[in-house]
Design a protein around this motif. Structure first.
Motif, short mmCIF file in Angstrom:
data_model
loop_
_atom_site.label_atom_id
_atom_site.label_comp_id
_atom_site.label_asym_id
_atom_site.label_seq_id
_atom_site.Cartn_x
_atom_site.Cartn_y
_atom_site.Cartn_z
N PRO A 62 72.33 -10.56 -7.89
CA PRO A 62 72.45 -11.94 -8.37
C PRO A 62 72.11 -13.00 -7.34
N HIS A 63 72.27 -12.67 -6.05
CA HIS A 63 72.00 -13.65 -5.00
C HIS A 63 70.61 -13.46 -4.37
N GLY A 64 70.03 -12.28 -4.55
CA GLY A 64 68.70 -11.99 -4.02
C GLY A 64 68.67 -11.49 -2.60
N THR A 65 69.79 -11.59 -1.89
CA THR A 65 69.80 -11.27 -0.46
C THR A 65 70.63 -10.04 -0.11
N GLN A 66 71.14 -9.34 -1.11
CA GLN A 66 72.08 -8.26 -0.86
C GLN A 66 71.46 -6.88 -1.05
N VAL A 67 71.69 -6.01 -0.09
CA VAL A 67 71.29 -4.61 -0.20
C VAL A 67 72.37 -3.85 -0.96
N CYS A 68 71.93 -2.93 -1.81
CA CYS A 68 72.85 -2.06 -2.55
C CYS A 68 72.50 -0.60 -2.28
N ASP A 69 73.34 0.08 -1.50
CA ASP A 69 73.18 1.52 -1.30
C ASP A 69 73.56 2.21 -2.60
N THR A 70 72.68 3.07 -3.08
CA THR A 70 72.86 3.68 -4.41
C THR A 70 72.69 5.19 -4.32
N TRP A 71 73.65 5.91 -4.90
CA TRP A 71 73.60 7.37 -4.96
C TRP A 71 73.69 7.81 -6.41
N ILE A 72 73.06 8.96 -6.71
CA ILE A 72 73.14 9.53 -8.05
C ILE A 72 73.50 11.01 -7.91
N PHE A 73 74.59 11.41 -8.55
CA PHE A 73 75.06 12.79 -8.50
C PHE A 73 75.01 13.42 -9.89
N ASN A 74 74.74 14.71 -9.95
CA ASN A 74 74.92 15.49 -11.16
C ASN A 74 76.40 15.46 -11.51
N ALA A 75 76.74 14.96 -12.69
CA ALA A 75 78.14 14.80 -13.07
C ALA A 75 78.88 16.12 -13.16
N GLU A 76 78.16 17.21 -13.40
CA GLU A 76 78.80 18.51 -13.54
C GLU A 76 78.98 19.21 -12.20
N HIS A 77 78.08 18.94 -11.27
CA HIS A 77 78.12 19.60 -9.96
C HIS A 77 77.68 18.59 -8.91
N LEU A 78 78.64 18.01 -8.20
CA LEU A 78 78.32 16.95 -7.26
C LEU A 78 77.56 17.46 -6.03
N ASN A 79 77.40 18.77 -5.92
CA ASN A 79 76.58 19.29 -4.81
C ASN A 79 75.09 19.18 -5.12
N GLU A 80 74.75 18.68 -6.32
CA GLU A 80 73.37 18.33 -6.64
C GLU A 80 73.29 16.82 -6.77
N PHE A 81 72.34 16.21 -6.08
CA PHE A 81 72.31 14.75 -6.00
C PHE A 81 70.89 14.28 -5.71
N LEU A 82 70.64 13.01 -6.02
CA LEU A 82 69.38 12.38 -5.66
C LEU A 82 69.14 12.55 -4.16
N SER A 83 67.99 13.12 -3.83
CA SER A 83 67.65 13.39 -2.44
C SER A 83 66.29 12.79 -2.14
N PHE A 84 66.24 11.88 -1.19
CA PHE A 84 64.96 11.26 -0.91
C PHE A 84 64.06 12.11 -0.04
N GLU A 85 64.60 13.02 0.73
CA GLU A 85 63.69 13.92 1.44
C GLU A 85 62.92 14.79 0.46
#
Length: 238
Positions: A62-85
């Motif tokens: 809303p302000h244009g100047t803020q960084v938002c760290d964002t993660w996405i996890f598999n809801a069934e198994h949190l050991n699987e997640f969005l991985s940028f590598e």
């Protein structure tokens, strides 16, 4: 008030190093949202939300100047997640663009970036800030940080991650120069910019309104961000 704590030894990286209001203020007991309702991630804090397969989450600046760290996890198994590598190898670029899949450490799509109203400058290289980062920057005592915001946001809805994955640092401006050095610059997004991310499987999305106030990635003034799990009956990506 923050509770100052020394990092504790653990079998994994899921233990917070301090506390803030993130732990006490989930959007609901299990992170289930009201579709179409806009929620605020307060400055310096985090929130977790469940997003079902096929649903789209809109994350707004809303302000244009803020960084938002964002993660996405598999809801069934949190050991699987969005991985940028893994995502960088999958899409052959450093920063995703609309239409690109976001893939997990199991090399399968967990979501898709479907819209981005900003100039598309985000970061996928830098780790979430943590207590150690702030100590390296000369901070004494506890400092709110994205790694703890992740841990606390999950804990607030009864979940726990064993590690802190590389986040999708929305609107974070870290240009890579020709000599392969980097700069830490303020965002180039404008007030009201947003991204839409569509879940490919049932997910838990965690967002941290980055509390970094020592280097200028948030223009030295951490602020809030917003998110909405869109109601498919009324939403569009136009």
């Amino acid at each position: 008030m923050n509770a100052i704590a020394a990092p504790a030894a653990a079998d994994d990286n899921g233990l917070e190093t301090g506390l803030n209001a993130t732990l006490r203020e989930p959007i609901s007991a299990d992170g289930t949202p009201v579709l179409g309702k806009t929620y605020t991630v307060p400055a310096r804090h985090g929130r977790a939300v469940r997003v079902k397969a096929g649903q789209t989450i809109r994350i707004a600046n809303p302000h244009g100047t803020q960084v938002c760290d964002t993660w996405i996890f598999n809801a069934e198994h949190l050991n699987e997640f969005l991985s940028f590598e893994h995502t960088r190898a999958y899409i052959d670029r450093i920063i995703p663009q609309p239409g690109d899949p976001l893939v997990t450490n199991h090399r399968r799509p967990i979501a898709e970036l479907v819209a981005d109203t900003s100039p598309g400058v985000h970061d996928t290289l830098m780790a979430a800030c943590d207590l150690y980062r702030y100590r390296n920057l000369g901070v004494e005592g506890y400092h709110d940080n994205c790694a703890d915001n992740l841990r606390l946001a999950l804990k607030a809805i009864g979940l726990r991650t064993r590690e802190v994955p590389q986040p999708f640092n929305l609107w974070m401006n870290i240009p890579v120069k020709p000599d392969y050095s980097v700069e830490w610059l303020p965002p180039v997004s404008k007030a009201g910019d947003y991204v839409d991310i569509k879940a490919a499987i049932d997910c838990v999305v965690v967002m941290s309104a980055c509390p970094q106030d020592i280097i200028p990635i948030n223009a030295l003034n951490p602020l809030d961000v917003e998110f909405t799990v869109l109601d498919p009956a009324v939403s569009s990506h136009s």
